[in-house]
Design an enzyme around this catalytic site. Sequence first.
Site, PDB file in Angstrom:
ATOM      1  N   LYS A  25       0.897  -1.191  -0.014  1.00 43.36           N
ATOM      2  CA  LYS A  25       0.020  -0.045   0.029  1.00 43.36           C
ATOM      3  C   LYS A  25       0.884   1.383  -0.129  1.00 43.36           C
ATOM      4  CE  LYS A  25      -2.317  -1.242   3.758  1.00 43.36           C
ATOM      5  NZ  LYS A  25      -1.972  -2.389   4.131  1.00 43.36           N
ATOM      6  N   ARG A  99      -9.795   0.570   8.939  1.00 42.78           N
ATOM      7  CA  ARG A  99      -9.306  -0.734   9.023  1.00 42.78           C
ATOM      8  C   ARG A  99     -10.382  -1.582  10.131  1.00 42.78           C
ATOM      9  NH1 ARG A  99      -3.453   0.427   8.880  1.00 42.78           N
ATOM     10  NH2 ARG A  99      -2.265  -1.390   9.169  1.00 42.78           N
ATOM     11  N   ARG A 138      11.462  -6.209   4.879  1.00 43.80           N
ATOM     12  CA  ARG A 138      11.309  -4.645   5.148  1.00 43.80           C
ATOM     13  C   ARG A 138      11.778  -4.609   6.720  1.00 43.80           C
ATOM     14  NH1 ARG A 138       5.278  -2.128   4.937  1.00 43.80           N
ATOM     15  NH2 ARG A 138       5.099  -2.882   7.032  1.00 43.80           N
ATOM     16  N   ARG A 144      11.661  -1.345  10.984  1.00 46.42           N
ATOM     17  CA  ARG A 144      10.593  -0.782  11.764  1.00 46.42           C
ATOM     18  C   ARG A 144      10.107  -1.731  13.087  1.00 46.42           C
ATOM     19  NH1 ARG A 144       5.159   0.236   8.109  1.00 46.42           N
ATOM     20  NH2 ARG A 144       4.053  -0.720   9.868  1.00 46.42           N
ATOM     21  N   ARG A 155      -0.468  -9.067  12.983  1.00 44.79           N
ATOM     22  CA  ARG A 155      -1.209  -7.986  12.233  1.00 44.79           C
ATOM     23  C   ARG A 155      -1.736  -8.788  11.175  1.00 44.79           C
ATOM     24  NH1 ARG A 155       4.157  -5.052  10.799  1.00 44.79           N
ATOM     25  NH2 ARG A 155       2.741  -4.068   9.249  1.00 44.79           N
TER      26      ARG A 155
END
Length: 197
Positions: A25, A99, A138, A144, A155
């Site tokens: 996204k 969400r 990532r 992160r 998640r």
Amino acid sequence: MADHATTSANTPEIVLLMGPPGAGKGTQATALAEARGLTPLSTGTMLRDHVARGTELGQRAKAIMDAGDLVPDDVIVGMVRAELEAADPPRFLLDGFPRTPAQAAALDAMLAELGTQVTAAIALEADDEELVQRLLKRAELEGRSDDNETTVRNRMEVYRQQTQPLLEYYEGRGALKRVDGIGSIEEIQARIREVLP
Ligand code: AMP
């Protein structure tokens, strides 16, 4: 085929970028927003900014985000409301919002007050194996704090339970556009532009 000329800077336009964590996204948001003259708004980025600045909201949100859970609806809706109301006309690419069903209902109500509605909801799709690989990669590249394996799994689960049902909600009103999220950044961007009204 839709192109830039069909969108006008003077008309409201609200495009949602949806899909599971790791679907790409954020990667697609910048180019798409620029092409359509939309302001990109990522609730995840806004929250990370609060965490980095050490605001009260950031301090409350950090533990929730690190666990991969969702920040309470009223906090998120308040953040988005401030942005929507400050824009005239509202022209946004929403990444990572709504969400939950409560957030989707709040968005509808806010947009109705502004005399508009969701233009399109793009669902980026990829299989779980691909998503986990991307998220772990990532984690290495960006560091992160919510990209470790336990959080990633949570998640995904939170997405499946709370966010995925929203796809049917938008499908039911003919706003959902499903897009294959596997391919190069350019290929996926082209697919998205193709399906937009
Ligand atoms: P993202 O960058 O969109 O993956 O968001 C990172 C984290 O921020 C999520 O795992 C949630 O903890 C929180 N977050 C972002 N957007 C929302 C939202 N719309 N509702 C609740 N929590 C959110």
